[in-house]
Enzyme design. Sequence first.
Site, PDB file in Angstrom:
ATOM      1  N   ASP A 103      16.904  28.596 -11.889  1.00 14.04           N
ATOM      2  CA  ASP A 103      17.724  29.630 -11.196  1.00 14.04           C
ATOM      3  C   ASP A 103      18.736  28.851 -10.197  1.00 14.04           C
ATOM      4  OD1 ASP A 103      16.679  31.635 -12.474  1.00 14.04           O
ATOM      5  OD2 ASP A 103      15.170  32.099 -10.878  1.00 14.04           O
ATOM      6  N   ASN A 199      21.597  34.793  -2.905  1.00 13.76           N
ATOM      7  CA  ASN A 199      20.578  35.240  -2.797  1.00 13.76           C
ATOM      8  C   ASN A 199      20.428  35.793  -1.445  1.00 13.76           C
ATOM      9  OD1 ASN A 199      19.207  35.232  -5.117  1.00 13.76           O
ATOM     10  ND2 ASN A 199      17.846  33.304  -4.857  1.00 13.76           N
TER      11      ASN A 199
END
Length: 358
Positions: A103, A199
């Site tokens: 990720d 994020n």
Amino acid sequence: IIHLSLCQPDPASQRLTWNKPPKSVLVIKKIRDASLLQPFKELCIFLTEVKNMIVYVEKKVLEDPAISDDENFGAITKKFCTFREDLDDISNRVDFIICLGGDGTLLYASSLFQESVPPVMAFHLGSLGFLTPFKFDTYQSQVTQIIEGNAAIVLRSRLKVRVLKENWEKKARVDEKGIILTNGDIESSRKALQYQVLNEVVVDRGPSSYLSNVDLFLDGHLITTVQGDGVIVSTPTGSTAYAVAAGASMIHPNVPAIMITPICPHSLSFRPIVVPAGVELKIMLSCDARNTAWVSFDGRKRQEICHGDSITITTSCFPVPSICFRDPVNDWFESLAQCLHWNVRKKQNYLSSEDEEF
């Protein structure tokens, strides 16, 4: 009479379409990971030799001795276009991005583009892989489909973060004889920094043993003071990262929202909240805070926040177009099941008619 339409667009209807065939691709590889060397070389050879693509690679990737010392691969690397982070602007040169790793490679790809982001195809070659739906086994057919424009996409919202730092400096005074006096007046100058975050923004107490004490404003109004280890402001994409570990709900990336999650709050009633994507959040140290705070953006660019500094957070106009393996809904639930083992439980036994009598 006001008629409201409650019909919502189908997330699976978002498709990747090219105005013209893509010619250039940025390949991002996790640095210092020997397991990625062979997939990286195979992919680059396929892109340059078979698909005749212009391949962009970060310069430090090619400085790896395992790549630079490979004479057979050297002929291919000479065809690459290279760049350096924070020095070279490639925003208008790349048609799409391929990530090899976990990720973190997708987060890194996002950080390279402060405005419009090319579509990102992420291969799962790391540890977790929540944001990397593609398996490398069949990369040739999958990359071919993307080049042909046959894929669904999910637009992952980002946060636009502006950090305003108050720089306090002593203004030196000079007397009649030209001697500099050190006890001059204090003047402040403001320094602004801006980031695009995929994020989360994390504000924490850093190395201090005291509680963090920060004020949280929404559209100019003070809504609460966070007293604890800190606070996480995340996108729906980030809801399955640090936020979920701190007790937040998991939100599908198509939901327009911003999440506010306290980190170990010294309160029994401070629950995580979700606010509309259109609001403006501001975080500042409380005037009576005993210590400074620290802030990081997707785990990077960590810096100290002092009295007078402010962090302003809004939803960015530049999302990350993430290419789906199937579609946004199926990919998300597949990641929940495979990566986080969501709702895994041993099945309850069937109750027969004989058992019901007891």
